[in-house]
Design a protein around this motif. Sequence first.
Motif, PDB file in Angstrom:
ATOM      1  N   LEU A  20       0.831  -1.237   0.009  1.00 28.35           N
ATOM      2  CA  LEU A  20       0.055   0.070   0.146  1.00 28.35           C
ATOM      3  C   LEU A  20       0.750   1.115   0.128  1.00 28.35           C
ATOM      4  O   LEU A  20       0.315   2.288  -0.303  1.00 28.35           O
ATOM      5  N   THR A  21       2.109   1.015   0.595  1.00 27.54           N
ATOM      6  CA  THR A  21       3.050   2.094   0.309  1.00 27.54           C
ATOM      7  C   THR A  21       3.964   2.173  -0.720  1.00 27.54           C
ATOM      8  O   THR A  21       4.415   0.867  -1.192  1.00 27.54           O
ATOM      9  N   ARG A  99       5.075   6.673   2.457  1.00 31.59           N
ATOM     10  CA  ARG A  99       4.366   7.328   1.450  1.00 31.59           C
ATOM     11  C   ARG A  99       3.444   6.361   0.767  1.00 31.59           C
ATOM     12  O   ARG A  99       3.798   5.624   0.004  1.00 31.59           O
ATOM     13  N   LEU A 100       2.108   6.475   1.101  1.00 30.03           N
ATOM     14  CA  LEU A 100       1.103   5.865   0.450  1.00 30.03           C
ATOM     15  C   LEU A 100       1.204   5.788  -1.320  1.00 30.03           C
ATOM     16  O   LEU A 100       1.764   6.767  -1.638  1.00 30.03           O
ATOM     17  N   ARG A 101       0.890   4.682  -1.764  1.00 30.36           N
ATOM     18  CA  ARG A 101       1.114   4.685  -3.277  1.00 30.36           C
ATOM     19  C   ARG A 101      -0.233   5.504  -3.651  1.00 30.36           C
ATOM     20  O   ARG A 101      -1.189   5.746  -3.172  1.00 30.36           O
ATOM     21  N   LEU A 135      -4.060   7.994   8.317  1.00 33.42           N
ATOM     22  CA  LEU A 135      -3.864   7.845   6.966  1.00 33.42           C
ATOM     23  C   LEU A 135      -5.057   7.620   6.223  1.00 33.42           C
ATOM     24  O   LEU A 135      -5.950   7.119   6.931  1.00 33.42           O
ATOM     25  N   PRO A 136      -5.132   8.346   5.041  1.00 33.86           N
ATOM     26  CA  PRO A 136      -6.602   8.098   4.214  1.00 33.86           C
ATOM     27  C   PRO A 136      -6.895   6.741   3.961  1.00 33.86           C
ATOM     28  O   PRO A 136      -8.109   6.675   3.484  1.00 33.86           O
ATOM     29  N   VAL A 137      -6.021   5.758   3.918  1.00 30.31           N
ATOM     30  CA  VAL A 137      -6.451   4.359   3.797  1.00 30.31           C
ATOM     31  C   VAL A 137      -7.091   3.759   4.970  1.00 30.31           C
ATOM     32  O   VAL A 137      -7.942   2.654   4.867  1.00 30.31           O
TER      33      VAL A 137
END
Length: 262
Positions: A20-21, A99-101, A135-137
């Motif tokens: 995810l990152t 850093r999220l993808r 985090l937005p996820v």
Amino acid sequence: MPTYRLPAYRAVLFDFFGTLTCATRRGDRHAAVAALLGCGVDVLAEVLDRSFYLRATGALGDATATLRWVCAQVGARPSDADLRAAVAARVEAVRADTRLRPEAVTVLRALRRRGVRVALVSDCTHELPAFLPQLPVAPLLDVRVLSVQVGCCKPDPAIYLAACHRLDVPPEDCLYVGDGGSQELTGAARTGMTAIRLAAADLHGHLVFNQDRGWVGPALASLSEVPGLLDVPELPDVPGPGRARSEPAGSLPVAGGAGCGV
């Protein structure tokens, strides 16, 4: 009313770091942690590397106790105030490395619109639980299984089965996506899941432990390919998860892969 095909998988389980990152590497902020502890940053990194799984199972206690143990390994004797500050600084350092993808949120939303449940299964130390909720996820995850909280790391079957239990979905109805650290793909496959490697180009040089080097199974070049594996359209309003498994998944491409890390 249109008739939609049911998803072949009722749940998708994701690794975090490197999946995810983007690729994970220790950045400049770890120097602040070392300075507070009173040791060199290279010495600190060496201890962190060799003790990862010990720390990631929570075996050393909470974040403060764990960092106190690290201090003993490097011969540092910080004051209580500096130790507390170092705990906070380490959370900030790991957060800065994370850093999220760019496609992560879009992919998770697409899965949820397909009526598929989403889980996070991560080998991690105390820092990730401290900042994951921001985090937005986070609101897109139905289940979070973190090694430091459950007391075991991949490829132990228990960490995958914990996710299945919380999802109320059997392993054979789960797709597991990871970059291959901690032999996670082999472990997921052994529990009965379909495992697929994320072989993104940025993962060269990624911080990884116990890489799944022997994995020869399917792989994807981008996280954005995951929803397409389900072969079911997105719906504007989808009832809650729990639909039965129907057709087998479509064919999965095979490609080279990289490691996973935390």
